[in-house]
Design an enzyme around this catalytic site. Structure first.
Site, PDB file in Angstrom:
ATOM      1  N   ALA A   1      10.586  -2.982   5.942  1.00 37.57           N
ATOM      2  CA  ALA A   1      10.723  -1.756   6.752  1.00 37.57           C
ATOM      3  C   ALA A   1      10.813  -0.524   5.854  1.00 37.57           C
ATOM      4  CB  ALA A   1      11.929  -1.834   7.687  1.00 37.57           C
TER       5      ALA A   1
ATOM      6  N   ASP B   1      -2.632  -1.706  10.329  1.00 38.89           N
ATOM      7  CA  ASP B   1      -2.822  -1.622   8.873  1.00 38.89           C
ATOM      8  C   ASP B   1      -3.395  -2.911   8.284  1.00 38.89           C
ATOM      9  OD1 ASP B   1      -1.846   0.937   8.774  1.00 38.89           O
ATOM     10  OD2 ASP B   1       0.147   0.387   8.022  1.00 38.89           O
TER      11      ASP B   1
ATOM     12  N   LEU C   1       5.651   0.468   3.278  1.00 38.90           N
ATOM     13  CA  LEU C   1       4.729  -0.070   2.277  1.00 38.90           C
ATOM     14  C   LEU C   1       3.817  -1.148   2.854  1.00 38.90           C
ATOM     15  CD1 LEU C   1       7.288  -0.329  -0.676  1.00 38.90           C
ATOM     16  CD2 LEU C   1       5.498   1.393  -0.373  1.00 38.90           C
ATOM     17  N   ALA C   2       3.854  -1.322   4.177  1.00 35.20           N
ATOM     18  CA  ALA C   2       2.990  -2.272   4.889  1.00 35.20           C
ATOM     19  C   ALA C   2       3.157  -3.717   4.416  1.00 35.20           C
ATOM     20  CB  ALA C   2       1.523  -1.850   4.815  1.00 35.20           C
TER      21      ALA C   2
ATOM     22  N   LYS D   1       0.853  -1.203   0.000  1.00 37.78           N
ATOM     23  CA  LYS D   1       0.000   0.000   0.000  1.00 37.78           C
ATOM     24  C   LYS D   1       0.879   1.239   0.000  1.00 37.78           C
ATOM     25  CE  LYS D   1       0.819   1.557   4.339  1.00 37.78           C
ATOM     26  NZ  LYS D   1       1.749   2.564   4.597  1.00 37.78           N
TER      27      LYS D   1
END
Ligand code: ATP
Length: 286
Positions: A96, A136, A99-100, A10
């Site tokens: 890390a 998220d 960008l989930a 995402k």
């Protein structure tokens, strides 16, 4: 029996933090959308009841610290499932990076296990379970484009933004989300205009979307890592219509409607950045 699931990354088109909560989390107000840079997961049924994780990546744990493992454990416990699963994870999303990736792996595990373990749960039920794994995760369970509030787990659907190219560039540093939130000063940081972004998306106004891009966490990450600002400046100088850091960073994305411009950006960025991707927005929900 084996099931293959995709876990797309995402990006945040706008990200504001509105307050700190008594439980230690922050209240956020943001718009997230899905892009077609995805991890691939293979879930194989184990009769014995064990959860086994196989990520084959130097920076991704193979035990209960892995968010995909955690998701399987929460689901197994909640529904007293007797069977187990072996999770093979092929990482393509940078780790890390803002960008989930881990959250999306957890969400894909929930969607896949719902089939593999024949639980018959709705996406909404899986999203609610996902909130136990990470803030998220509910968004990643649903996919598409949404407004997220509270810790990020309360969602309201938005239409997909107009189709465009997304160029992602991740400098070779990892950023800890907890450190960035910890260093955020809500009094001095500039808050982005979230309602303006929502209007632009509803109106399918690509120029408005590019103008409305904003992320309060840049106020922490940019001074900490000057290379993030350099990438933003370079993207803008190559003619990207919109440029922003995603999540807590360090990944920066550029939006453009023009395929040739996307490739020009890619070629230019490859000069000083190892991880560069040209992708599309994924409009539909899962
Ligand atoms: P967010 O945007 O939600 O803050 P991120 O993209 O910055 O996430 P991730 O790639 O999800 O960060 O992972 C952050 C840390 O979580 C990594 O350092 C890694 O050790 C751990 N982790 C746990 N599970 C996973 C997973 N499935 N994939 C990647 N990292 C994971």
């Amino acid at each position: 029996m084996t099931i293959t699931v995709k876990a797309p990354a995402k990006i945040n088109l706008v990200l504001d933090v509105t307050g700190k909560r008594p439980d230690g989390y922050h209240d956020v107000h943001m718009v997230m959308t899905t892009v077609d840079l995805s991890d691939r997961l293979e879930l194989s049924l184990l009769e014995g009841g064990e959860i086994r994780m196989n990520a084959q990546h130097a920076y991704v744990p193979n035990d209960e610290r892995n968010l995909a493992y955690k998701a399987a454990a929460v689901l197994k416990e909640r529904f007293q499932v007797k069977e187990g699963v072996e999770i093979f994870l092929e990482k393509h999303i940078p780790v890390a990076a803002g960008l989930a990736g881990g959250s999306s792996d957890a969400a894909a595990t929930l969607r896949g296990l719902n089939e593999l373990w024949k639980l018959g749960l709705s996406l909404e039920e899986l999203a609610e379970i996902g909130a136990e794994v990470g803030s998220d995760v509910p968004f990643c369970v649903m996919g598409g484009t949404a407004i997220a509030t509270s810790r990020g787990e309360v969602l309201e659907d938005l239409p997909a933004p107009p189709p465009c190219w997304v160029v992602l560039a991740k400098p070779s540093i990892g950023v800890s989300t907890a450190d960035v939130y910890g260093a955020l000063d809500l009094k001095t940081a500039q808050h982005p205009d979230v309602p303006k972004m929502i209007e632009a998306i509803k109106g399918q106004d690509f120029k408005g979307i590019c103008e409305g891009l904003g992320n309060i966490l840049e106020s922490v990450t940019l001074p900490m890592h000057p290379e993030v600002q350099q990438i933003k400046d370079f993207m803008a100088s190559c003619g990207a219509e919109g440029v922003l850091m995603s999540g807590s960073g360090p990944t920066v994305f550029a939006l453009t409607e023009h395929e040739n411009r996307a490739h020009r950006l890619y070629n230019g960025l490859r000069g000083f950045c190892n991880e560069v991707y040209v992708v599309r927005l994924i409009g539909e929900k899962h």
